[in-house]
Design an enzyme around this catalytic site. Structure first.
Site, PDB file in Angstrom:
ATOM      1  CB  CYS A  93      -7.660  43.211  -4.396  1.00  0.00           C
ATOM      2  SG  CYS A  93      -6.473  43.687  -3.128  1.00  0.00           S
ATOM      3  CG  HIS A 120      -5.073  47.182   0.460  1.00  0.00           C
ATOM      4  ND1 HIS A 120      -5.730  46.301   1.269  1.00  0.00           N
ATOM      5  CD2 HIS A 120      -4.910  46.554  -0.719  1.00  0.00           C
ATOM      6  CE1 HIS A 120      -5.953  45.185   0.614  1.00  0.00           C
ATOM      7  NE2 HIS A 120      -5.462  45.318  -0.605  1.00  0.00           N
TER       8      HIS A 120
END
Length: 169
Positions: A93, A120
């Site tokens: 990601c 994150h």
């Protein structure tokens, strides 16, 4: 009966450790998105392509752990994909966020040096509650994931170098 029904629509579910035991083709699946985090090489992810009812292709939803698996990020290097490839990685990601921006900047202005910071959301390797970290070496990783932002390392910079070779290094 092996089905999960959502809004009247049955979805076939499996409970198999070995991907080659899963009847992908019988379930109408031809591309598997390998997201367990366990099968991250061409050799291991290829288990989805074996058995009595195999899939035709596998996309690993994480950075590959080998040099054999081609890695692609949409908008960066997707045009080098070849339909003969059976197992590919879609990177991480973080790489999917960083690589397109790095490509635009590099193509238009050039990049001599770069530094990235990642914030994150919770990840699978973090603890739900405070406790000793897995492996016991990083005390920060022992903090509860839901209420702490914990600096962590990432392979995204390396993966950007894979999908944009001129930025490798």
């Amino acid at each position: 009966d092996g089905k999960l029904v959502i809004n009247g629509r049955p979805i076939t579910i499996f409970a198999q450790r070995n991907p080659s035991d899963i009847a992908w083709k019988d379930a109408g699946v031809w591309v598997v998105c390998e997201s367990t985090g366990v099968f991250r090489t061409t050799a291991t992810a290829s288990a989805h392509l074996k058995g009595d009812s195999p899939a035709s292709k596998v996309i690993i939803s994480a950075p590959a752990k080998d040099d054999e698996t081609p890695t692609f990020v949409l908008g960066v290097n997707h045009t080098s994909y070849d339909k003969s490839m059976q197992v590919v990685s879609n990177a991480s990601c973080t790489t999917n966020c960083l690589a397109p921006i790095a490509k635009v900047i590099n193509d238009n202005f050039g990049i001599k040096e770069g530094l990235m910071t990642t914030v994150h959301a919770m990840t699978a390797n973090q603890l739900t509650n405070d406790g000793p970290s897995r492996g016991g070496k990083d005390w920060r990783a022992g903090r509860a994931a839901g209420c702490n932002i914990i600096p962590a390392s990432t392979g995204a910079a390396k993966a950007v170098g894979i999908v944009i070779p001129e930025l490798n290094g």
